[in-house]
Design an enzyme around this catalytic site. Structure first.
Site, PDB file in Angstrom:
ATOM      1  N   LYS A  43     -98.710  50.483  10.863  1.00 17.53           N
ATOM      2  CA  LYS A  43     -99.295  51.314   9.807  1.00 17.53           C
ATOM      3  C   LYS A  43     -98.400  52.521   9.552  1.00 17.53           C
ATOM      4  CE  LYS A  43    -104.237  50.467  10.610  1.00 17.53           C
ATOM      5  NZ  LYS A  43    -104.561  49.863   9.324  1.00 17.53           N
ATOM      6  N   ARG A  91    -110.115  40.556  11.891  1.00 17.41           N
ATOM      7  CA  ARG A  91    -110.651  39.225  11.581  1.00 17.41           C
ATOM      8  C   ARG A  91    -110.268  38.218  12.665  1.00 17.41           C
ATOM      9  NH1 ARG A  91    -107.751  39.116   5.851  1.00 17.41           N
ATOM     10  NH2 ARG A  91    -107.987  41.355   6.184  1.00 17.41           N
TER      11      ARG A  91
HETATM   12  N1  BES Z   1    -108.822  48.725  10.554  1.00 18.73           N
HETATM   13  C1  BES Z   1    -108.195  48.378   9.355  1.00 18.73           C
HETATM   14  C2  BES Z   1    -109.057  48.603   8.120  1.00 18.73           C
HETATM   15  C3  BES Z   1    -109.424  50.023   7.777  1.00 18.73           C
HETATM   16  C4  BES Z   1    -108.678  50.721   6.837  1.00 18.73           C
HETATM   17  C5  BES Z   1    -110.517  50.624   8.328  1.00 18.73           C
HETATM   18  C6  BES Z   1    -109.035  52.006   6.502  1.00 18.73           C
HETATM   19  C7  BES Z   1    -110.877  51.920   7.996  1.00 18.73           C
HETATM   20  C8  BES Z   1    -110.133  52.603   7.072  1.00 18.73           C
HETATM   21  C9  BES Z   1    -107.814  46.894   9.373  1.00 18.73           C
HETATM   22  O1  BES Z   1    -107.506  46.367  10.609  1.00 18.73           O
HETATM   23  C10 BES Z   1    -106.606  46.749   8.501  1.00 18.73           C
HETATM   24  O2  BES Z   1    -105.626  47.360   8.773  1.00 18.73           O
HETATM   25  N2  BES Z   1    -106.705  45.937   7.461  1.00 18.73           N
HETATM   26  C11 BES Z   1    -105.644  45.728   6.543  1.00 18.73           C
HETATM   27  C12 BES Z   1    -105.652  44.288   6.134  1.00 18.73           C
HETATM   28  C13 BES Z   1    -104.442  43.863   5.348  1.00 18.73           C
HETATM   29  C14 BES Z   1    -103.196  43.934   6.190  1.00 18.73           C
HETATM   30  C15 BES Z   1    -104.671  42.471   4.846  1.00 18.73           C
HETATM   31  C16 BES Z   1    -105.850  46.623   5.322  1.00 18.73           C
HETATM   32  O3  BES Z   1    -107.002  46.807   4.914  1.00 18.73           O
HETATM   33  O4  BES Z   1    -104.883  47.168   4.825  1.00 18.73           O
HETATM   34 ZN    ZN Z   2    -105.480  46.632  11.182  1.00 15.42          ZN
END
Ligand code: BES
Ligand code: ZN
Ligand code: ZN
Length: 483
Positions: free
Chosen positions: A256, A330
């Protein structure tokens, strides 16, 4: 705080301060105070403090439960700055007596909540006694037992919500999967009706939970599958909650960006909610067998990290192409949902801070409700309306399903389009739900409301306990129907 339903009128009650509600900005209710309101330039909006007569005027926008919560929360915020130890209030009742008293407690308890574990100087909480007079604001008559039931229910739900908040607010340097397991074991220790089993990585290997294990691989902290259960004798249905318990989500090798990593201690919010729900369900003595399955791990980077391009064989036997290691929730949920279905649930609800897309789509106040059973989604949404949480149904369609196809495996862990991310994540999970449980399953994406960076209403900075009140509202409506 201590809530006491008294038999005396507000006038006769002894307390440091009195709450006076203003409805529809009608100040004429307080006839003798016209001059005072003029002097204070108070037009019936917000709050107005009358120090000499020890009264606090508070706007009550309507008798909706959310407005009752807000009015009491606003009162607390003003009085907590003073040295007021006790307060007296008339009863404020909307459609349902029990829910109204429940709202009163929530208003106070949520306004008072603060995570100050790591502050050198802690603000002392002085206001401790709430005296409630049977005089109802609009002259409504009601039973004392309903009032007391409301106060008790309100305390149980507020405690469970604040319990979940404490878990989410805890920091990643100490809050590891092992710490989550310890909290779950302590929950079972404190409540004899709750049992807890903790499974380690060897169990996950034996159970072929390879998707869950892959996420954990680069972490210094071992994963845990935590299984809490509550089995009352009069159980009418088996309800299983599954919670995403990422004690930290760095994104893994699909790392991230720095700004997006902040707050990812809150990626354990689904698991925390599942713990809060089972705690409250037991204290409320709900007539359902309840299980909370928590998938606890970190998602980190390192030489042994799982990689984009990997293919994982999940517990259900479905192969998954990893196209982004940040879509890890997921993967953990897929294996936990598989385990959960072995319990043969009548209702299966997963909760997860699953996608940023859900936050983009619905905003920071609303959880996404997904599933394949439309009437279950509608019932859940209806029940949620009075809970104090916002939910919104997102509908699947077959075209979205195309987006999670993989060229080399049964499924890809990301959607091939930039759009519809909350739904493609929901559809990914749907692939792990066996035919016989499809209609019993609901997915709640709580990514928006789980962690609050800009406080709103009575919701303070940090974790909100999202999912706890939402699901309890549904369970309580189900219990009423079963009666
Ligand atoms: N934990 C995050 C989602 C999230 C984002 C929660 C902001 C709370 C606030 C999740 O694991 C994630 O990073 N999801 C990605 C998925 C993508 C790579 C398909 C996302 O939402 O960017
Ligand atoms: Zn994530
Ligand atoms: Zn995550």
């Amino acid at each position: 705080m201590n809530y006491e339903f008294c038999s005396k009128n507000t006038k006769e009650l002894e307390a440091d301060f009195e709450l006076c509600f203003v409805q529809d900005k009608k100040l004429s209710t307080y006839k003798g105070d016209k001059g005072f309101f003029e002097l204070m330039n108070y037009k019936g909006e917000g709050t107005c403090l009358d120090a000499s007569k020890k009264r606090l005027f508070i706007e009550l926008k309507s008798l909706a439960y959310e407005d009752i919560r807000l009015a009491f929360a606003n009162a607390y915020k003003v009085l907590s700055k003073l040295n007021v130890k006790s307060v007296k209030t008339p009863s404020v009742i909307g459609d349902c007596v029990v829910t109204s008293f429940c709202a009163l407690v929530q208003g106070f308890e949520f306004a008072a909540y603060e995570f100050d574990q790591y502050k050198g100087e802690k603000k002392p909480k002085k206001l401790a006694k709430i005296l409630i007079s049977p005089q109802e604001l609009n002259g409504k008559k009601f039973s004392i037992s309903d009032a007391n039931l409301g106060l008790k229910t309100g305390q149980i739900i507020s405690n469970a919500t604040n319990f979940a908040k404490n878990i989410v607010n805890e920091i990643p340097n100490t809050y590891t999967p092992l710490k989550m397991a310890e909290d779950a074991l302590n929950l079972a220790k404190a409540d004899k009706n709750i049992k807890c089993k903790v499974y380690d990585e060897r169990f996950l290997e034996k159970e072929k939970m390879n998707a869950f294990l892959a996420v954990n691989r680069a972490s210094q902290h071992p994963p845990r599958l935590i299984h809490l259960s509550y089995k009352p004798k009069n159980s009418k249905q088996c309800v299983v909650f599954v919670g995403k318990g990422l004690t930290y989500d760095s994104g893994g090798l699909s790392l991230k960006p720095a700004d997006y990593m902040l707050t990812m201690k809150a990626d354990k919010s689904g698991a925390a909610a599942a713990m809060g729900i089972i705690k409250a369900a037991s204290e409320l003595e709900l007539p359902f067998e309840i299980h909370s399955i928590l998938g606890a791990t970190e998602n980190m980077i390192g030489g042994n990290a799982f990689k984009p391009d990997d293919v994982l064989i999940s517990r259900e036997g479905v192969s998954i192409e990893v196209r982004n290691t940040d879509a890890e929730g997921r993967l953990v949920l897929a294996d936990c949902l598989s385990y959960a279905q072995d319990l043969k649930p009548d209702l299966l609800i997963d909760m997860a801070t699953l996608t940023g897309a859900c936050v983009v789509g619905l905003g920071e106040y609303t959880s996404g409700i997904m599933g394949v059973n439309e009437s279950l989604q509608n019932d859940f949404y209806e029940a949620s309306k009075t809970s104090g949480e916002y939910g919104c149904i997102l509908h699947f369609n077959p075209y979205l399903k195309e987006l999670i196809k993989s060229n080399i495996a049964d499924l890809s862990n990301t959607g091939s389009s930039r759009y519809g991310g909350a739904l493609t994540a929901g559809l990914f999970l749907e692939r792990f739900i066996r035919k016989e449980f499809k209609d019993k399953w609901l997915h709640l994406d709580i990514a928006g409301p789980a962690y609050v960076e800009k406080p709103w209403g009575y919701t303070s900075f940090g974790a909100s306990g999202a999912g706890v009140r939402l699901c309890l509202a549904y369970l309580m409506s189900l219990a009423r129907k079963e009666k």
